[in-house]
Design an enzyme around this catalytic site. Structure first.
Site, PDB file in Angstrom:
ATOM      1  CG  MET A   1      42.968  44.556  44.178  1.00  0.00           C
ATOM      2  SD  MET A   1      44.072  43.858  42.938  1.00  0.00           S
ATOM      3  CE  MET A   1      44.527  42.342  43.794  1.00  0.00           C
TER       4      MET A   1
ATOM      5  CB  CYS B   1      46.437  45.606  44.965  1.00  0.00           C
ATOM      6  SG  CYS B   1      47.553  45.418  43.561  1.00  0.00           S
TER       7      CYS B   1
ATOM      8  CG  HIS C   1      47.712  41.587  41.820  1.00  0.00           C
ATOM      9  ND1 HIS C   1      47.002  42.672  41.370  1.00  0.00           N
ATOM     10  CD2 HIS C   1      47.243  40.526  41.117  1.00  0.00           C
ATOM     11  CE1 HIS C   1      46.140  42.292  40.441  1.00  0.00           C
ATOM     12  NE2 HIS C   1      46.275  40.992  40.256  1.00  0.00           N
TER      13      HIS C   1
ATOM     14  CG  HIS D   1      45.798  46.583  40.047  1.00  0.00           C
ATOM     15  ND1 HIS D   1      46.600  45.488  40.248  1.00  0.00           N
ATOM     16  CD2 HIS D   1      46.034  47.006  38.774  1.00  0.00           C
ATOM     17  CE1 HIS D   1      47.298  45.253  39.135  1.00  0.00           C
ATOM     18  NE2 HIS D   1      46.976  46.155  38.236  1.00  0.00           N
TER      19      HIS D   1
END
Length: 98
Positions: free
Chosen positions: A91, A83, A38, A86
């Site tokens: 995210m 992120c 991440h 993602h």
């Protein structure tokens, strides 16, 4: 300090919590909770005027569980964060600095 987990306890691709309010200069600790790669990217179109989104982002991946990054935001306003790998999965989070 505020603590934000990267990845939910259930394995979800999420910032937990995904909406926080902090005081100017307060530490925000981002912790990789899942062991997936991440990162923390501040959206240049969603930060207060005059803030350098690149300078406060942590684009290098946190690859292992327990890795942390700490940021202190000093300019009041709303910050959009995502992120990179993602963001398509949702995210994202919002940080409000007072």
């Amino acid at each position: 300090a505020a603590i934000v987990k990267l990845g939910g306890d259930d394995g979800s691709l999420a910032f937990v919590p995904n909406n926080i309010t902090v005081g100017a200069g307060e530490s925000i600790e981002f912790i990789n909770n899942a062991g997936f790669p991440h990162n923390i990217v501040f959206d240049e179109d969603a930060v207060p005027a005059g803030v350098d989104a690149d300078a406060i982002s942590a684009e290098d991946y946190l690859n292992s569980k327990g890795q942390t990054v700490v940021r202190k935001l000093t300019t009041p306003g709303t910050y959009g964060v995502y992120c990179d790998p993602h963001s398509g999965a949702g995210m994202k989070m919002t940080i409000t600095v007072q």
